[in-house]
Design a protein around this motif. Structure first.
Motif, mmCIF file in Angstrom:
data_model
loop_
_atom_site.group_PDB
_atom_site.id
_atom_site.type_symbol
_atom_site.label_atom_id
_atom_site.label_comp_id
_atom_site.label_asym_id
_atom_site.label_seq_id
_atom_site.Cartn_x
_atom_site.Cartn_y
_atom_site.Cartn_z
ATOM 1 N N ASN A 1 0.425 -1.434 -0.117
ATOM 2 C CA ASN A 1 -0.207 -0.016 0.337
ATOM 3 C C ASN A 1 0.766 1.727 -0.063
ATOM 4 N N ALA B 1 -3.551 -9.680 -2.343
ATOM 5 C CA ALA B 1 -4.552 -8.164 -2.732
ATOM 6 C C ALA B 1 -5.193 -8.327 -2.190
ATOM 7 N N VAL C 1 -4.075 -5.584 0.816
ATOM 8 C CA VAL C 1 -3.658 -4.522 0.348
ATOM 9 C C VAL C 1 -4.964 -3.706 0.212
ATOM 10 N N ALA C 2 -5.850 -4.438 -0.416
ATOM 11 C CA ALA C 2 -7.380 -3.093 -0.787
ATOM 12 C C ALA C 2 -7.915 -2.481 0.783
ATOM 13 N N ASN D 1 -5.517 0.375 1.340
ATOM 14 C CA ASN D 1 -5.833 1.128 0.233
ATOM 15 C C ASN D 1 -7.201 1.987 0.353
ATOM 16 N N GLY E 1 -6.644 -5.165 -5.663
ATOM 17 C CA GLY E 1 -5.313 -5.331 -5.449
ATOM 18 C C GLY E 1 -5.156 -5.769 -7.189
#
Length: 170
Positions: free
Chosen positions: A100, A128, A131-132, A135, A141
């Motif tokens: 990120n 992913a 990570v999402a 964000n 992701g």
């Protein structure tokens, strides 16, 4: 185009491509991701500082759970080993933070390489997803991928610079 390459070997590093060209930085230390602080006052790094990405994302952390083998770690993880599962959970949390940060700074595709990148493709969706969650702008992701070149990518990348110069000189 533009890529942030995160190399997760027994040390952490990387590369930045801007407009398809390697960005080296003013002091040739660009993409020294291993010594970015991701946990203030965190684990001690081999460099002497605390909280460096290297202390959290070195492939060594995974290999220690499997007699020194990154491949063994991912095999044990796939088989449901609870110790490897706990290490992986912590590893993914640190990796999501790192990815990120790279996305926020460079706003480009992030490629995970090195020993970890060689084995991560099958479970990249899990990373992913983590990570999402970090964000604030993107809810997936999809900008994250595993490396295509699985073995000794650093050596190949270094060699390609010389090959490129040779070809241009012909």
């Amino acid at each position: 185009g533009n890529i942030a390459y995160l190399s997760l070997n027994f040390t952490v590093g990387g590369a930045i491509l801007l407009d398809s060209r390697v960005y080296g930085g003013e002091n040739r230390r660009s993409a020294e991701f291993g010594h970015m602080t991701i946990v203030p006052d965190g684990r001690r790094c081999y460099c002497g500082q605390h909280g460096c990405a290297d202390a959290y994302l070195s492939a060594q952390r995974l290999a220690e759970c499997a007699d020194g083998s990154v491949a063994g770690f991912f095999d044990q993880l796939k088989q449901g080993d609870p110790a490897c599962g706990e290490i992986w959970k912590d590893y993914v949390a640190a990796l999501a933070l790192m990815v990120n940060n790279l996305r926020m700074v460079f706003d480009c595709r992030v490629v995970i390489g090195g020993y970890v990148g060689s084995y991560i493709e099958e479970i990249l969706d899990e990373v992913a997803e983590a990570v999402a969650e970090k964000n604030p702008f993107e809810r997936d992701g999809s900008y994250l991928s595993a490396c295509n070149y699985r073995l000794e990518a650093t050596a190949v990348g270094a060699a390609l610079q010389y090959i490129d110069r040779f070809i241009k000189a012909i």
